[in-house]
Design a protein around this motif. Structure first.
Motif, PDB file in Angstrom:
ATOM      1  N   THR A 572       0.831  -1.206   0.000  1.00 49.76           N
ATOM      2  CA  THR A 572       0.000   0.000   0.000  1.00 49.76           C
ATOM      3  C   THR A 572       0.860   1.247   0.000  1.00 49.76           C
ATOM      4  N   ASN A 573       0.307   2.324  -0.517  1.00 47.72           N
ATOM      5  CA  ASN A 573       0.921   3.641  -0.385  1.00 47.72           C
ATOM      6  C   ASN A 573       0.337   4.276   0.866  1.00 47.72           C
ATOM      7  N   ALA A 574       1.144   4.504   1.886  1.00 44.67           N
ATOM      8  CA  ALA A 574       0.635   5.013   3.156  1.00 44.67           C
ATOM      9  C   ALA A 574       1.681   5.900   3.812  1.00 44.67           C
ATOM     10  N   ASP A 575       1.222   6.990   4.391  1.00 44.17           N
ATOM     11  CA  ASP A 575       2.117   7.955   5.029  1.00 44.17           C
ATOM     12  C   ASP A 575       1.913   8.053   6.529  1.00 44.17           C
ATOM     13  N   THR A 576       0.913   7.340   7.051  1.00 45.99           N
ATOM     14  CA  THR A 576       0.628   7.389   8.485  1.00 45.99           C
ATOM     15  C   THR A 576       0.403   5.978   9.008  1.00 45.99           C
ATOM     16  N   PRO A 577       0.608   5.766  10.297  1.00 45.45           N
ATOM     17  CA  PRO A 577       0.331   4.437  10.876  1.00 45.45           C
ATOM     18  C   PRO A 577      -1.121   4.013  10.692  1.00 45.45           C
ATOM     19  N   ASP A 578      -2.068   4.950  10.775  1.00 48.40           N
ATOM     20  CA  ASP A 578      -3.486   4.596  10.608  1.00 48.40           C
ATOM     21  C   ASP A 578      -3.761   4.054   9.214  1.00 48.40           C
ATOM     22  N   ASP A 579      -3.205   4.727   8.191  1.00 43.98           N
ATOM     23  CA  ASP A 579      -3.373   4.232   6.822  1.00 43.98           C
ATOM     24  C   ASP A 579      -2.735   2.860   6.666  1.00 43.98           C
ATOM     25  N   ALA A 580      -1.592   2.690   7.271  1.00 38.80           N
ATOM     26  CA  ALA A 580      -0.892   1.407   7.185  1.00 38.80           C
ATOM     27  C   ALA A 580      -1.718   0.288   7.818  1.00 38.80           C
ATOM     28  N   LYS A 581      -2.313   0.574   8.979  1.00 40.86           N
ATOM     29  CA  LYS A 581      -3.132  -0.436   9.656  1.00 40.86           C
ATOM     30  C   LYS A 581      -4.357  -0.790   8.821  1.00 40.86           C
ATOM     31  N   ALA A 582      -5.014   0.246   8.253  1.00 44.77           N
ATOM     32  CA  ALA A 582      -6.198  -0.010   7.425  1.00 44.77           C
ATOM     33  C   ALA A 582      -5.843  -0.884   6.233  1.00 44.77           C
ATOM     34  N   ALA A 583      -4.731  -0.588   5.595  1.00 43.57           N
ATOM     35  CA  ALA A 583      -4.312  -1.359   4.427  1.00 43.57           C
ATOM     36  C   ALA A 583      -3.950  -2.789   4.812  1.00 43.57           C
ATOM     37  N   ARG A 584      -3.334  -2.952   5.976  1.00 39.31           N
ATOM     38  CA  ARG A 584      -2.972  -4.304   6.410  1.00 39.31           C
ATOM     39  C   ARG A 584      -4.223  -5.136   6.646  1.00 39.31           C
ATOM     40  N   GLU A 585      -5.270  -4.504   7.161  1.00 42.37           N
ATOM     41  CA  GLU A 585      -6.543  -5.214   7.353  1.00 42.37           C
ATOM     42  C   GLU A 585      -7.131  -5.651   6.014  1.00 42.37           C
ATOM     43  N   PHE A 586      -6.844  -4.898   4.953  1.00 39.06           N
ATOM     44  CA  PHE A 586      -7.315  -5.262   3.613  1.00 39.06           C
ATOM     45  C   PHE A 586      -6.390  -6.268   2.941  1.00 39.06           C
ATOM     46  N   GLY A 587      -5.309  -6.659   3.634  1.00 37.67           N
ATOM     47  CA  GLY A 587      -4.424  -7.675   3.094  1.00 37.67           C
ATOM     48  C   GLY A 587      -3.133  -7.164   2.501  1.00 37.67           C
ATOM     49  N   ALA A 588      -2.813  -5.883   2.703  1.00 35.59           N
ATOM     50  CA  ALA A 588      -1.554  -5.356   2.175  1.00 35.59           C
ATOM     51  C   ALA A 588      -0.374  -6.014   2.874  1.00 35.59           C
ATOM     52  N   LYS A 589       0.633  -6.371   2.102  1.00 39.21           N
ATOM     53  CA  LYS A 589       1.836  -6.999   2.654  1.00 39.21           C
ATOM     54  C   LYS A 589       3.005  -6.026   2.539  1.00 39.21           C
ATOM     55  N   GLY A 590       2.914  -4.969   3.302  1.00 37.42           N
ATOM     56  CA  GLY A 590       3.979  -3.989   3.291  1.00 37.42           C
ATOM     57  C   GLY A 590       3.540  -2.666   2.701  1.00 37.42           C
ATOM     58  N   ILE A 591       4.481  -1.715   2.706  1.00 38.69           N
ATOM     59  CA  ILE A 591       4.239  -0.388   2.147  1.00 38.69           C
ATOM     60  C   ILE A 591       5.166  -0.194   0.956  1.00 38.69           C
ATOM     61  N   GLY A 592       4.583   0.171  -0.158  1.00 36.56           N
ATOM     62  CA  GLY A 592       5.369   0.391  -1.369  1.00 36.56           C
ATOM     63  C   GLY A 592       5.781   1.825  -1.552  1.00 36.56           C
ATOM     64  N   LEU A 593       5.131   2.729  -0.825  1.00 35.76           N
ATOM     65  CA  LEU A 593       5.492   4.145  -0.915  1.00 35.76           C
ATOM     66  C   LEU A 593       5.050   4.872   0.337  1.00 35.76           C
ATOM     67  N   CYS A 594       6.029   5.340   1.115  1.00 35.82           N
ATOM     68  CA  CYS A 594       5.770   6.243   2.233  1.00 35.82           C
ATOM     69  C   CYS A 594       6.415   7.573   1.854  1.00 35.82           C
ATOM     70  N   ARG A 595       5.583   8.595   1.642  1.00 33.15           N
ATOM     71  CA  ARG A 595       6.062   9.895   1.172  1.00 33.15           C
ATOM     72  C   ARG A 595       6.422  10.763   2.382  1.00 33.15           C
ATOM     73  N   THR A 596       7.702  10.895   2.652  1.00 37.38           N
ATOM     74  CA  THR A 596       8.136  11.565   3.880  1.00 37.38           C
ATOM     75  C   THR A 596       7.757  13.029   3.909  1.00 37.38           C
ATOM     76  N   GLU A 597       7.635  13.669   2.738  1.00 32.53           N
ATOM     77  CA  GLU A 597       7.302  15.096   2.743  1.00 32.53           C
ATOM     78  C   GLU A 597       5.914  15.365   3.290  1.00 32.53           C
ATOM     79  N   HIS A 598       5.018  14.361   3.185  1.00 42.65           N
ATOM     80  CA  HIS A 598       3.664  14.552   3.719  1.00 42.65           C
ATOM     81  C   HIS A 598       3.697  14.743   5.226  1.00 42.65           C
ATOM     82  N   MET A 599       4.714  14.178   5.855  1.00 40.55           N
ATOM     83  CA  MET A 599       4.832  14.305   7.312  1.00 40.55           C
ATOM     84  C   MET A 599       5.219  15.725   7.730  1.00 40.55           C
ATOM     85  N   PHE A 600       5.834  16.484   6.813  1.00 47.92           N
ATOM     86  CA  PHE A 600       6.341  17.803   7.165  1.00 47.92           C
ATOM     87  C   PHE A 600       5.249  18.855   7.280  1.00 47.92           C
TER      88      PHE A 600
END
Length: 906
Positions: A572-600
């Motif tokens: 999944t493409n996810a920039d926050t832990p919440d997005d990552a958790k939601a994607a994992r519940e949908f069966g995502a096996k890892g993160i393919g893109l975490c955009r660090t600039e979104h955190m800024f």
């Protein structure tokens, strides 16, 4: 053009074609032939092939008519023999009347033209009236034919701001006689309408209505071919990804009549529930009616089954006594014919091994099947039917997966109404739950308004008396559809289900005009908010809050099947832990893109970035970055924890620095005051950061190579977070991605910085973690030199958004001005930012994969652009050997299903 078979006959339990010939005969023609071959009662007729449609568009009407004339005449004779009637009789024989319908390879309900009762004129109507003993039926069929032929073939339609001229005459006559419904018309009334309709054609078309049946036939056949390229058909094909070069077949079939009295009927039925997927035969019918009466919504149809009728009555508060008296099922009214229909629908489902959408007519006690096709269904029904049929032994696992339309899963993943909000919601009407889901929006009363308001960013509900194919663009733009008329098989219901749109039809007490709707004495005007619950059929006043839908066991079972049958996994493409958790519940096996600039951009973090930008020297920049380090470390800790055990690809800072600075004067003053500097310094810095083409400017690895301290801070934050997690027993797998490289040297310089920082952190922490350093392939030159880059990079992740932008030379921000026109004119088949251009950009991707693997066989390859969640693009990624695709969290199930389908088709 000579010598080829272009016309295929069917009827009398024989046929020239069969169900495997959909490409040539279209879906309808192939299934009509197949039904005849397996003993289903089908009115005889013939199919003009899809190839003729292509020839028609290339060579024109006259050339094509001349080419197929002999074969059509032969087919008409065969139809006459089978049906015991004559086309254009001169000897007093019972006239053979025909229907002319379209039939593309893929179902396009209501999008193309149809003509019924063809062959009627002043002579044949008299013969039919005499021989049938039912003059009312004969003249009613005649006036319907003139209306339909005038509209479809001769182009007599309502002028802007006016009503249909045929309907004006009908309404005036009914008003003068005090009639409420069409069936009250007398024979003399119908004769009056026939002459009035002819006069309308003479006035609007400038020629007389054609009385020669052969002229009528050729006019109708050509009108069907012409309708392949109408605005609504083109729009529907674009929405459903149906190639324009396919063309449509034309099906010419003997008419049978459901309007010959109380022993006749017509209807539409489904072997399973198209909305819910329940294994329950269902549908609607009308006594003494033609097929268009059921789907047009002019008369409210009745339920076929008794259980369906009782459910309808319960929803509408109708007593059992009232139901039996006024709304009986076909099962109760014609029990023996219902039983025959029930056996037939089961036979067809068992034969095709899929849910069937069927049309039938009962003519004076005899059942005829007019069509069968694999029925359109909602996303929820699609999943349930596949799982049920698998468990019933009707299909195997691979068929269950291949039967899914991946994009339809979207319908299961989006919000429904919040049950707490419904407690206080005001119910204003209840109708038929034609297509499930929840929708809130502002009411509009025309397709044009829906399209315009939606383009302005507003959510709208399209409200119509009943919908027609002309409303397609408005239905597509709307959040939901509400109609005054129509049943569960109306145009609105069928099309909305196909689109995945919420729809309620035949809403109780609803009266719709051109500019308002009235319910219970309350008038709602354009712009007023209402909410639709397509699952229950309830209409609410105002806005109703929504909540996330709950997925059931059938969905989980389907995902298990996908997992079992796939090779390529989904991240999944996810920039926050919440997005990552939601994607994992949908069966995502890892993160393919975490955009660090979104955190800024969160909270006060922007000020540390701005302080770094304003710093005059290295020491100043490092001081500012030191403030960001713990924040970044905390972010990475949460994301790596959420994806414990799976790879997490973290992209280093990518956008140009100007995106972090304000452009307006007031914000520049605020920045100066906040950071304690002179405003002129801020203005000067903002001006110095200005770039003529920032997408190709000082960004990505170019930032990291000119300001290596940025890369140092981010690498430290990632590695420290991973070490802290490992110390607590977790299994973090960071993958550090260098963006926007075009040369091996650009990557190598960044890699050296990252590995030096990692070694330092490992020494400080006294432990090590496994990590990878790789790059995003998004510049054409990187594809061409992928073998050189792979000597150092441990993984490639294709950023197909930028690769498409640079490959085409299209700006994503500006392409919207011309891409729709390009697609409309056929320059492009799809928007390349939505569907990967496999012919061009795909070549670059495939080349990079081959070169990269040749240089480093262990190279991990994936895609993280938006194409990672688009089914045809996912299939391409599988074909070129990628290990994974990555997409937004709510598209993970779609990508998982598409990946499984790709593996099965391989």
């Amino acid at each position: 053009m000579e010598g080829k078979k272009r016309v295929y006959k069917f009827g009398g339990k024989t046929a020239d074609g069969n169900s495997t010939m959909k490409n040539l005969l279209g879906g309808k023609g192939a299934n009509l032939a197949e039904m005849g071959l397996i003993g289903i009662p089908v009115p005889a007729g013939f199919t003009i092939t899809t190839e003729v449609c292509t020839e028609y568009n290339l060579y024109g009407k006259d050339a094509v008519v001349q080419t197929i004339k002999e074969q059509v005449e032969e087919a008409v004779k065969a139809t006459e023999l089978t049906m015991g009637a004559k086309f254009n009789p001169t000897d007093g024989s019972f006239p053979l009347l025909l229907s002319v319908r379209s039939g593309a390879r893929a179902s396009m309900p209501g999008m193309m033209n149809t003509v019924l009762n063809l062959g009627m004129n002043d002579e044949t109507v008299k013969i039919i009236a005499e021989k049938s003993g039912n003059a009312k039926f004969a003249y009613d069929s005649y006036r319907r034919f003139i209306h339909m032929y005038g509209d479809v073939v001769m182009g007599v339609e309502a002028e802007e701001g006016h009503h249909n001229p045929f309907e004006v005459i009908l309404d005036e006559l009914k008003a003068a006689k005090g009639y409420k419904i069409d069936t009250e018309l007398t024979v003399e009334d119908l004769k009056t309408l026939v002459e009035g309709y002819k006069a309308v054609i003479r006035e609007h078309a400038g020629v007389d209505f054609p009385t020669n049946p052969w002229d009528q036939l050729w006019g109708s056949v050509c009108a069907v071919f012409d309708s392949w390229n109408t605005e609504r058909a083109i729009l529907y094909r674009r929405m459903e990804n149906i190639p324009s070069e396919w063309g449509t077949a034309v099906n010419v079939q003997a008419m049978v009549y459901g309007n010959m009295g109380d022993s006749s009927a017509t209807g539409v039925c489904f072997s399973r529930d198209a909305a819910t997927g329940e294994d329950q035969f269902n549908g609607e019918y009308l006594i003494n009616a033609q097929g268009e009466d059921v789907v047009s919504g002019v008369r409210t149809p009745l339920e076929i089954t008794t259980i369906g009728s009782k459910r309808w009555a319960e929803r509408n508060g109708t007593s059992e006594g009232d139901r039996v008296k006024n709304f009986p099922s076909l099962e109760e009214v014609m029990p023996s014919l219902y039983q025959e229909l029930n056996v037939t629908q089961q036979k067809l489902e068992d034969h095709y091994k899929d849910m069937q959408d069927m049309e039938f007519t009962i003519q004076e006690g005899k059942l005829w099947m007019l069509q069968t096709r694999n029925g359109k269904r909602t996303g929820a029904a699609m999943v349930k039917m596949a799982v049920d049929m698998l468990e019933q032994g009707l299909i195997d696992e691979k068929t269950a997966i291949l039967r899914q339309e991946p994009n339809k899963l979207d319908e299961l993943l989006h919000p429904v109404f919040d049950q707490d909000a419904l407690v206080s919601a005001k119910e204003i009407s209840k109708g038929l739950p034609a297509s499930p889901g929840a929708a809130t929006g502002q009411v509009v009363f025309s397709a044009d308004a829906a399209e315009k308001w939606a383009a302005d960013g507003k959510k709208v509900i399209l409200v119509r008396r009943e919908t027609s194919p002309e409303d397609l663009k408005g239905m597509y733009a709307a959040e939901g559809i509400l109609t005054e008329r129509g049943g569960m098989t109306s145009h609105a219901a069928v099309v909305a289900r196909g689109m995945g749109k919420c729809c309620i039809s035949s809403a109780a007490g609803l009266v719709v005009s051109k500019t308002s709707m009235t319910v219970g004495g309350v008038v709602y005007k354009e712009g007023d908010f209402i909410s639709l619950n397509g699952t229950t059929g309830i209409v609410y006043e105002g806005k109703v809050d929504t909540m996330t839908a709950t997925l059931d066991g059938d969905f989980a079972k389907l995902m298990e099947l996908a997992e079992k049958n796939t090779r390529m996994y989904v991240r999944t493409n996810a920039d926050t832990p919440d997005d990552a958790k939601a994607a994992r519940e949908f069966g995502a096996k890892g993160i393919g893109l975490c955009r660090t600039e979104h955190m800024f951009f969160e909270g006060d973090r922007i000020w540390a970035i701005r302080e770094m930008i304003l710093a005059e020297d290295l020491a100043g920049r490092k001081n500012a970055l030191a403030k960001l380090l713990p924040i970044q470390r905390e972010d990475f800790y949460g994301i790596l924890e959420a994806m414990d055990g799976f790879g997490v690809t973290i992209r280093l800072l990518d956008p140009p620095l100007h995106e972090f600075t304000p452009n307006d004067a007031a914000s520049q003053v605020e920045m100066a005051e906040r950071l304690g500097v002179d405003v002129e310094l801020v203005k000067a810095k903002v001006e110095s950061l200005h770039e003529f083409n920032p997408m190709l400017g000082h960004r990505g690895c170019r930032l990291g190579n000119t300001y290596p301290e940025i890369t140092e801070m981010q690498a430290r934050a990632i590695i420290e977070a991973a070490c802290d997690l490992k110390a607590k027993g977790f299994n973090p797998k960071p993958e550090i991605m260098v963006p926007l490289i075009g040369t091996m040297q650009e990557f190598k310089m960044q890699e050296d910085i990252i590995r030096e920082v990692a070694a330092a952190v490992f020494a400080e922490k006294g432990l090590e973690v496994d990590y990878l350093v790789g790059t995003m392939i998004e510049i054409p030159r990187a594809c061409l030199t992928a073998d050189k880059i792979a000597e150092h990079a441990e993984f490639f992740s294709f950023g197909t958004n930028d690769l498409t932008q640079m490959g085409f030379g299209y700006s994503r921000d500006d392409a919207g001005k011309f891409l729709p026109i390009y697609i409309e004119k056929g320059i492009l088949k799809h928007d390349p930012f939505q569907v990967l251009d496999q012919e061009g950009i795909g070549q670059l991707v495939e080349m990079a994969c081959e070169k990269g693997k040749a240089a480093r066989p262990s190279l991990k390859i994936g895609i993280c652009g938006e194409h990672g969640g688009e089914p045809s693009s996912v299939e391409f990624c599988h074909r070129v050997g990628m290990e994974y695709v990555s997409c937004s969290p709510f598209r993970v199930p779609i990508a998982r299903l598409a990946a499984a389908q790709a593996a099965i088709r391989e």
